[in-house]
Design a protein around this motif. Structure first.
Motif, PDB file in Angstrom:
ATOM      1  N   ARG A 131     -54.314  21.801 -40.423  1.00 51.71           N
ATOM      2  CA  ARG A 131     -53.399  21.664 -39.305  1.00 51.71           C
ATOM      3  C   ARG A 131     -53.597  20.295 -38.661  1.00 51.71           C
ATOM      4  O   ARG A 131     -54.734  19.848 -38.492  1.00 51.71           O
ATOM      5  CB  ARG A 131     -53.633  22.742 -38.239  1.00 51.71           C
ATOM      6  CG  ARG A 131     -53.474  24.167 -38.749  1.00 51.71           C
ATOM      7  CD  ARG A 131     -53.578  25.126 -37.580  1.00 51.71           C
ATOM      8  NE  ARG A 131     -53.625  26.513 -37.990  1.00 51.71           N
ATOM      9  CZ  ARG A 131     -54.751  27.195 -38.193  1.00 51.71           C
ATOM     10  NH1 ARG A 131     -55.914  26.614 -38.029  1.00 51.71           N
ATOM     11  NH2 ARG A 131     -54.716  28.460 -38.545  1.00 51.71           N
ATOM     12  N   ASP A 182     -45.047  19.657 -32.308  1.00 53.17           N
ATOM     13  CA  ASP A 182     -44.955  21.052 -32.752  1.00 53.17           C
ATOM     14  C   ASP A 182     -43.503  21.524 -32.760  1.00 53.17           C
ATOM     15  O   ASP A 182     -43.060  22.198 -33.679  1.00 53.17           O
ATOM     16  CB  ASP A 182     -45.757  21.957 -31.811  1.00 53.17           C
ATOM     17  CG  ASP A 182     -47.222  21.574 -31.716  1.00 53.17           C
ATOM     18  OD1 ASP A 182     -47.733  20.962 -32.664  1.00 53.17           O
ATOM     19  OD2 ASP A 182     -47.856  21.879 -30.688  1.00 53.17           O
ATOM     20  N   GLY A 231     -42.461  23.934 -35.833  1.00 54.21           N
ATOM     21  CA  GLY A 231     -43.509  24.640 -36.567  1.00 54.21           C
ATOM     22  C   GLY A 231     -43.874  23.980 -37.879  1.00 54.21           C
ATOM     23  O   GLY A 231     -44.392  24.630 -38.778  1.00 54.21           O
ATOM     24  N   ARG A 286     -54.179  21.697 -27.813  1.00 55.68           N
ATOM     25  CA  ARG A 286     -53.184  22.697 -28.211  1.00 55.68           C
ATOM     26  C   ARG A 286     -52.943  23.738 -27.129  1.00 55.68           C
ATOM     27  O   ARG A 286     -52.430  24.813 -27.387  1.00 55.68           O
ATOM     28  CB  ARG A 286     -53.603  23.426 -29.502  1.00 55.68           C
ATOM     29  CG  ARG A 286     -53.734  22.557 -30.717  1.00 55.68           C
ATOM     30  CD  ARG A 286     -54.421  23.268 -31.849  1.00 55.68           C
ATOM     31  NE  ARG A 286     -55.871  23.248 -31.705  1.00 55.68           N
ATOM     32  CZ  ARG A 286     -56.597  24.270 -31.310  1.00 55.68           C
ATOM     33  NH1 ARG A 286     -56.047  25.438 -31.066  1.00 55.68           N
ATOM     34  NH2 ARG A 286     -57.903  24.147 -31.184  1.00 55.68           N
ATOM     35  N   TRP A 339     -42.630  29.136 -35.098  1.00 52.59           N
ATOM     36  CA  TRP A 339     -43.555  30.220 -35.456  1.00 52.59           C
ATOM     37  C   TRP A 339     -44.965  30.000 -34.948  1.00 52.59           C
ATOM     38  O   TRP A 339     -45.653  30.953 -34.591  1.00 52.59           O
ATOM     39  CB  TRP A 339     -43.536  30.455 -36.964  1.00 52.59           C
ATOM     40  CG  TRP A 339     -44.263  29.398 -37.774  1.00 52.59           C
ATOM     41  CD1 TRP A 339     -43.751  28.230 -38.232  1.00 52.59           C
ATOM     42  CD2 TRP A 339     -45.622  29.442 -38.209  1.00 52.59           C
ATOM     43  NE1 TRP A 339     -44.700  27.527 -38.924  1.00 52.59           N
ATOM     44  CE2 TRP A 339     -45.863  28.249 -38.936  1.00 52.59           C
ATOM     45  CE3 TRP A 339     -46.662  30.370 -38.069  1.00 52.59           C
ATOM     46  CZ2 TRP A 339     -47.096  27.959 -39.503  1.00 52.59           C
ATOM     47  CZ3 TRP A 339     -47.897  30.073 -38.635  1.00 52.59           C
ATOM     48  CH2 TRP A 339     -48.110  28.877 -39.341  1.00 52.59           C
ATOM     49  N   ILE A 340     -45.430  28.756 -34.881  1.00 47.39           N
ATOM     50  CA  ILE A 340     -46.824  28.572 -34.438  1.00 47.39           C
ATOM     51  C   ILE A 340     -46.985  28.883 -32.946  1.00 47.39           C
ATOM     52  O   ILE A 340     -48.095  29.101 -32.471  1.00 47.39           O
ATOM     53  CB  ILE A 340     -47.367  27.161 -34.750  1.00 47.39           C
ATOM     54  CG1 ILE A 340     -46.505  26.087 -34.111  1.00 47.39           C
ATOM     55  CG2 ILE A 340     -47.504  26.941 -36.243  1.00 47.39           C
ATOM     56  CD1 ILE A 340     -47.080  24.693 -34.274  1.00 47.39           C
ATOM     57  N   TYR A 341     -45.868  28.915 -32.204  1.00 48.27           N
ATOM     58  CA  TYR A 341     -45.945  29.264 -30.785  1.00 48.27           C
ATOM     59  C   TYR A 341     -45.722  30.756 -30.559  1.00 48.27           C
ATOM     60  O   TYR A 341     -45.721  31.215 -29.417  1.00 48.27           O
ATOM     61  CB  TYR A 341     -44.913  28.463 -29.975  1.00 48.27           C
ATOM     62  CG  TYR A 341     -45.341  27.049 -29.646  1.00 48.27           C
ATOM     63  CD1 TYR A 341     -46.354  26.417 -30.349  1.00 48.27           C
ATOM     64  CD2 TYR A 341     -44.736  26.345 -28.602  1.00 48.27           C
ATOM     65  CE1 TYR A 341     -46.735  25.120 -30.053  1.00 48.27           C
ATOM     66  CE2 TYR A 341     -45.120  25.039 -28.298  1.00 48.27           C
ATOM     67  CZ  TYR A 341     -46.118  24.433 -29.020  1.00 48.27           C
ATOM     68  OH  TYR A 341     -46.499  23.155 -28.712  1.00 48.27           O
ATOM     69  N   TRP A 385     -52.078  27.439 -29.232  1.00 54.08           N
ATOM     70  CA  TRP A 385     -51.626  27.806 -30.578  1.00 54.08           C
ATOM     71  C   TRP A 385     -52.707  27.429 -31.566  1.00 54.08           C
ATOM     72  O   TRP A 385     -53.433  26.479 -31.312  1.00 54.08           O
ATOM     73  CB  TRP A 385     -50.276  27.152 -30.907  1.00 54.08           C
ATOM     74  CG  TRP A 385     -50.258  25.682 -31.220  1.00 54.08           C
ATOM     75  CD1 TRP A 385     -49.940  24.661 -30.373  1.00 54.08           C
ATOM     76  CD2 TRP A 385     -50.530  25.061 -32.487  1.00 54.08           C
ATOM     77  NE1 TRP A 385     -50.013  23.456 -31.016  1.00 54.08           N
ATOM     78  CE2 TRP A 385     -50.362  23.663 -32.307  1.00 54.08           C
ATOM     79  CE3 TRP A 385     -50.894  25.527 -33.742  1.00 54.08           C
ATOM     80  CZ2 TRP A 385     -50.560  22.741 -33.349  1.00 54.08           C
ATOM     81  CZ3 TRP A 385     -51.094  24.612 -34.768  1.00 54.08           C
ATOM     82  CH2 TRP A 385     -50.929  23.230 -34.572  1.00 54.08           C
ATOM     83  N   PRO A 386     -52.856  28.109 -32.662  1.00 52.57           N
ATOM     84  CA  PRO A 386     -52.159  29.344 -33.003  1.00 52.57           C
ATOM     85  C   PRO A 386     -52.882  30.561 -32.443  1.00 52.57           C
ATOM     86  O   PRO A 386     -54.110  30.639 -32.487  1.00 52.57           O
ATOM     87  CB  PRO A 386     -52.239  29.342 -34.544  1.00 52.57           C
ATOM     88  CG  PRO A 386     -53.541  28.646 -34.837  1.00 52.57           C
ATOM     89  CD  PRO A 386     -53.761  27.662 -33.718  1.00 52.57           C
ATOM     90  N   ASP A 435     -60.021  32.571 -36.348  1.00 55.76           N
ATOM     91  CA  ASP A 435     -58.939  31.858 -37.023  1.00 55.76           C
ATOM     92  C   ASP A 435     -58.976  32.280 -38.492  1.00 55.76           C
ATOM     93  O   ASP A 435     -59.196  31.477 -39.397  1.00 55.76           O
ATOM     94  CB  ASP A 435     -59.142  30.350 -36.876  1.00 55.76           C
ATOM     95  CG  ASP A 435     -57.965  29.557 -37.439  1.00 55.76           C
ATOM     96  OD1 ASP A 435     -56.889  30.152 -37.644  1.00 55.76           O
ATOM     97  OD2 ASP A 435     -58.132  28.345 -37.677  1.00 55.76           O
TER      98      ASP A 435
END
Lengths: 243, 926
Positions: B10, B307, B317, B476, B591-593, B623-624, B666
């Motif tokens: 990431r 993002d 995303g 993040r 999607w990552i949010y 996030w994530p 994670d």
């Protein structure tokens, strides 16, 4: 009657052009805690009070704003429990009674917490958020300047329009600007499509672009991308990020 | 952000700022954190107070150096040489964390036989095509790929964060500046399909073609002596830093690396960060408390804007913007090409379909590919630098600026101003009359207004307290801020402008049957408040037409299209990206949010609860999935136990049958450490329980990058393009062989080692100003603190050129000449590089021609010269000449008078609406 407020350990910063040193430090006692929060009363005789007047301040509009109010301290004065004049006891921070909103510093990416004080639709102050886990109440010079970023005589309050080849700005209404802008976008987009070779029907606009996003809000970025790319087909959407 | 993305999965900072305090040793490099992020720096000071060691490696002795235990001065642009020296030390002295390296990185993986290293080809990797300057790599031809246990895999290109790359040959997403529509060479199926038996590996790390041995050979020549000669430091200094990092890494201790734009603004920026990732992986510091790599970003939501993708080549995303190529013709081919079968990116189709549902609503159906055809296709490089170059030639008609100031803040700002002068129309949304708005009248170098046709709409923007929304900070962390009061006068939030413009355009296009207009007509665009919005004091806002940004955040979070929440009557919100579907039954804007707004009234970005446990999981939302340390599975050993009690974070709890700890794992919480994927497994099921890097298709971090970067699988020291010295490592290859350069009369370069431009220059920030000044040079308090442009230089250089402290000097490059006051200081010192003395100067880049204080602009000096991966420019190392005295020509005058006193009325004497002064949440009388 409620108890007098537990004031700061050393001094109570009052109205911005006065500063009052509280007695317990001078008197050499252990202070408010031991005295049950009313230490001032007992040490009245040994109190040395200093009044600092900010340069340029004096009897004026600010003095006129001193009105008697029913604060715990004021009540204590009324009851003869405090060695202050009514005027002194009435003094309080200009933030008293303000509405507090939690903000985030708009400068760098540290993300410091801010407290925004407003009253009557007016911004009074912006300070560091003491509970914030990263900044713990502190702000750097820029963050401390956030107030001047909002309350600033140089801020634009109307739409300024510069016609092609003109040497001056004109002030225009918001609606006019939005209408005209929408027409410009449509005309430019349609002209580009019209100039494309026959049979090319993809929704891709190459002659309009957009730049910026890292200094505004996430939701605004999302709306920009959604409208300009997903709707209008604009390709060159960019911001300050490059790596 | 492919430097971190390619290595780890990431493109984001791995840890959080408070975690600096848990570090035993912090290496600051390419960052002047005490100056540029002073409040975050408090956490580094906590580490120091707790006995940690702080190291600063930087060309200048700065406020950060002053607080560190060690400062090593190196010449700008020599970072990879220094870091490579550290990597070599770790390898040669056997100081790497063997168990971590074997299990969590691709050190054991064997690379295809045809791969040839830059050490064998004088600075080029195999697969190079071009003229050793602006050529490109074909990783497939160069055999950068893994060797499969059965048969050879040509390449493993990752999807997602590495999106900029899989089509490296095409220069595609990666912005080849001259890219035409020759985009792809192969499909993803071809490149990842035949993982017969998985990649071959040798856990003993002995195989001559395993990554570990390749790494060892690759960095063998980065000896302390070479580093000293190239960087201008001493060999002892390198060894000292290496020893500090080694002795503060391992089971019991962790070291952290902190960087900022001093690393990124180079033609080799991505590879600098790659080198740091390699170093941290070898030392076993990624995914652990007090470890990792902290990217210190410079804008309040630069992470968020990346993002959510106000970028030309990316959808929200980190999904690639589709290209005008047959591989992206249909949704199926796009998913097949961009998705991966193993690792988390196996869910690719869910993410893109949910995004299309969020954008096009009911009009997105399985029959029409969910409207995938409406998304515009890129057919070249539309990033900022080449776009402005085209603009300067009159090829662009209309432009929007939302809080960015290219006329002052962009590299080669003069060329950017030429771009603005050649537009038909320009929209500037800002607080003040900035350089990008008044370029037609106040730029001292500009033609008269009568010669400039640009029609300018300068729209007044709402100040930060006058609007609501969320910001994503450098760790993040999303933090929502409420609107405290209505915007001043006619000023409006950027959201208001975009929303209202969208509504008008929908009206103008209403009824159109042109297929190209259907995207706009079907775009879901209804964010009206249900009830008139109120301000915190209870009064009703006077602003009409403001969009409800909480509704926008709900759309970003995602919802079920066909289910209603009984409490709100709105579609039911999803709790996280794990709930997204590929059949069109869910919508999700990014999607990552997903998970930031998991239920009605639960805006987690707005949460403000302290837990005082360090992690602070209920203050904002990261996030994530609110994970605060990325890849934190690596904080435990392969068996799932913490590496040490002192450094434990997340571990396997056998009694509970899941991963647990202080942070949100994670990792799939229920996958035991001993899990081994069955043959043919897909998605997360293909990642073993001992593989912490779930975004990588092979579950491990990439020391060697078989894909994902366009300038080689391993970092190589190249000189900046405008460097006054030769490349001591590769005399035949001075600078990066794949750099991007824009040929333009306004963008001339100095020849390498040019005697005309012998001084190294770098640009930097000051605490008291912000970027090119729109948010600081209209502010008297800040201007008083830092009133004037200056240049830092050493006493030696000053003496050589007859420059006196406080006097004027002129700095010249082939692009521009600027003048400034001389700050002659011992903090700058000449370097001895390759036997010769090299001078370096430093220039803050905060001044231009609008505002209360004005001055010449350091950004006028720099060139449009970019990294091949991300088109980041090279402002941190360029060549110049320095002379005493002022320059010729017009000078800027302040455009507004300094407002030293703020005239606002006395505090209104209204009834107390909320808390008394002092603490938020403080009850009156309590």
């Amino acid at each position: 009657m409620s108890a007098p407020p537990a004031v700061g350990p050393e001094r109570c910063s009052g109205h911005w052009d006065f500063e009052i040193e509280l007695p317990e430090r001078r008197s050499g006692t252990t202070g408010a805690k031991e005295a049950g929060g009313v230490s001032m009363r007992a040490r009245a005789s040994s109190t040395s009070m200093r009044r600092l007047v900010a340069p340029g301040a004096g009897p004026g509009p600010r003095a006129a704003s001193l009105v008697w109010s029913t604060t715990p301290l004021a009540e204590a004065v009324l009851m003869g429990q405090e060695p202050y004049s009514r005027q002194t006891a009435a003094k309080h921070s200009r933030l008293r009674g303000a509405t507090v909103t939690e903000g985030v510093c708009p400068y760098c990416a540290v993300g410091c917490g801010q407290l925004i004080y407003t009253k009557g639709g007016q911004l009074l102050d912006i300070e560091g958020h003491p509970d914030h886990p990263v900044s713990e109440g502190t702000l750097c010079p820029k963050g401390a300047n956030a107030f001047q970023l909002a309350v600033n005589p140089h801020r634009l309050t109307t739409v300024r329009y510069r016609a092609p080849y003109a040497d001056h700005w004109e002030t225009r209404p918001l609606d006019w600007a939005l209408d005209r802008l929408a027409e410009r976008v449509k005309a430019t987009r349609d002209a580009e499509f019209a100039a494309q070779p026959e049979g090319r029907e993809d929704n891709a606009v190459r002659t309009i672009g957009s730049l910026g996003g890292a200094t505004i809000d996430n939701e605004e970025n999302y709306l920009i991308k959604k409208l300009l790319s997903g709707g209008l087909g604009i390709l060159s959407i960019e911001n300050q990020a490059r790596i | 952000m492919p430097g971190l993305g390619t290595s780890l999965g990431r493109g984001a900072a791995t840890n959080y700022q408070q975690d600096l305090a848990n570090s035993d040793c912090i290496l600051f490099m390419g960052s002047n954190m005490a100056e540029a992020h002073p409040v975050g720096f408090r956490w580094a000071m906590r580490a120091k107070e707790a006995g940690g060691t702080l190291v600063h490696v930087d060309p200048r002795f700065t406020r950060t150096s002053a607080m560190c235990d060690v400062h090593v001065g190196i010449r700008s642009g020599s970072d990879i040489a220094f870091l490579g020296g550290l990597v070599r030390y770790v390898l040669e002295q056997d100081r790497y964390f063997r168990e971590y390296v074997v299990h969590y990185t691709n050190a054991a993986t064997i690379i295809a036989e045809g791969y040839e290293d830059s050490e064998d080809l004088d600075g080029l990797f195999s697969g190079y095509r071009g003229d050793r300057r602006t050529g490109r790599y074909d990783p497939r031809a160069g055999q950068w790929g893994y060797e499969a246990a059965e048969g050879v895999i040509p390449e493993w290109a990752g999807a997602g964060p590495e999106y900029r790359m899989f089509r490296e040959e095409l220069g595609m997403l990666g912005h080849s500046l001259e890219a035409g529509p020759q985009m792809y060479s192969r499909s993803r199926v071809e490149s990842t399909g035949e993982l017969a038996g998985g990649p071959a590996s040798d856990p003993s790390l002995e195989h001559p073609r395993c990554v570990f041995q390749i790494l060892r050979r690759h960095f063998a020549r980065y000896t302390p002596e070479f580093v000293a000669d190239t960087c201008g430091c001493s060999a002892d200094e390198l060894v000292r830093v290496a020893e500090l990092l080694c002795s503060n890494s391992g089971r019991e201790r962790t070291s952290m690396v902190v960087y900022a734009l001093g690393w990124t603004q180079h033609t080799t920026g991505v590879q600098v960060i790659r080198t740091a990732a390699i170093l941290q992986l070898l030392l076993g510091n990624i995914g652990r408390p007090g470890g990792g790599i902290m990217a210190m970003r410079g804008h309040s939501t630069i992470q968020g804007s990346t993002d959510l993708a106000t970028l030309y080549d990316s959808l929200p995303g980190y999904l690639p913007q589709p290209c005008a190529d047959e591989s992206h013709d249909t949704l199926d081919s796009y998913v097949r090409y961009e998705g991966l079968s193993t690792g988390y990116w196996a869910n690719y189709r869910k993410f893109i379909v949910s995004l299309l549902k969020a954008w096009y609503g009911d009009a997105a159906t399985p029959e029409n590919d969910f409207g995938f055809g409406w998304i515009p296709r890129i057919d070249g490089d539309y990033s900022q630098l080449p776009y402005f170059e085209a603009m300067s030639k009159g090829e662009v008609k209309g432009y929007f600026l939302f809080g960015q100031n290219p006329a002052g803040g962009s590299p080669n700002a003069g060329l950017h101003r030429a771009g603005l002068r050649n537009l038909d129309w320009l929209v500037v949304v800002d607080w003040f009359e900035i350089e990008s708005a008044n370029f037609w009248k106040d730029d001292p170098g500009t033609p008269p207004p009568a010669d400039i046709r640009t029609e300018v709409f300068l729209l007044p923007a709402a100040a930060a307290p006058e609007k609501e929304g969320s910001l994503t900070n450098t760790q993040r962390l999303l933090q929502w801020h409420d609107k405290a009061l209505d915007p001043l006068g006619d000023s409006r939030s950027d959201a208001w402008y975009v929303y209202q413009l969208g509504k008008r355009l929908k009206q103008l296009y209403a009824g159109s049957t042109d297929p190209r207009d259907q995207a706009l007509l079907h775009l879901t665009w209804d964010y009206d408040f249900d009830e008139p919005p109120t301000l915190p004091d209870g009064s009703v806002s006077r602003i009409a037409g403001e969009p409800d940004l909480e509704q926008v955040l709900m759309e970003i979070n995602g919802y079920r299209v066909n289910e209603r929440d009984p409490a709100t009557g709105r579609p039911r919100l999803v709790g996280g990206f794990g709930e997204l579907e590929e059949d069109g039954s869910t919508a999700c804007g990014c999607w990552i949010y997903s998970g930031v707004y998991p239920g009605p009234g639960r805006n987690r970005a707005r949460e403000r609860r302290r837990s005082h446990d360090g992690i602070e999981a209920e203050w904002g939302w990261a996030w994530p999935h609110n994970r605060r340390v990325l890849y934190n599975r690596a904080s435990a050993d392969p068996a799932g136990n913490p590496w040490s009690e002192r450094k434990k974070l997340v571990w396997w709890d056998a009694s509970l049958g899941r991963w647990t700890g202080a942070d949100e794992p994670d990792f799939d919480a229920g996958t035991p450490p001993g899990y081994q994927p069955p043959p043919g497994a897909e998605g997360l099921a293909a990642i073993a329980g001992s593989q912490p890097f779930i975004m990588k298709p092979d579950g491990v971090a990439w020391l060697f990058a078989p894909g994902g970067v366009k300038d080689g699988p391993l970092p190589v020291h190249y000189e900046p393009v405008e460097s006054p010295v030769e490349n001591l490592l590769h005399p035949g290859q001075h600078s990066s062989p794949v750099l991007r350069y824009l040929e333009n009369p306004l963008n001339r370069l100095a020849e390498p080692m040019s005697p005309e431009f012998p001084v190294v220059a770098t640009t930097y920030r000051l605490t008291e100003h912000y970027l090119s000044g729109p948010m600081s040079r209209f502010n008297s308090w800040l201007n008083e603190l830092m009133p004037e442009m200056f240049v830092e230089l050493s006493p030696e250089l000053a003496a050589e050129r007859g420059i006196v402290p406080g006097g004027w000097l002129t700095v010249r490059t082939p692009r521009a000449r600027i003048e400034a006051r001389a700050l002659v200081t011992r903090r700058m010192r000449p370097f001895r590089v390759a036997g010769q003395v090299v001078h370096q100067i430093g220039l803050p880049f905060h001044w231009a021609y609008a505002g209360e204080v004005v001055g010449d602009n350091a950004n006028d000096l720099t060139a449009l010269l970019a990294d091949p991966n991300v088109s980041m420019h090279e402002a941190k190392a360029f060549a110049c000449q320095v002379e005493a005295g002022r320059r010729e020509g017009n000078r800027a005058e302040p455009t507004v008078r300094s407002a030293l006193t703020l005239h606002h009325g006395p505090a209104p004497d209204t009834p107390g609406a909320a808390q008394p002064e002092g603490r938020f949440g403080h009850e009156p009388g309590a």
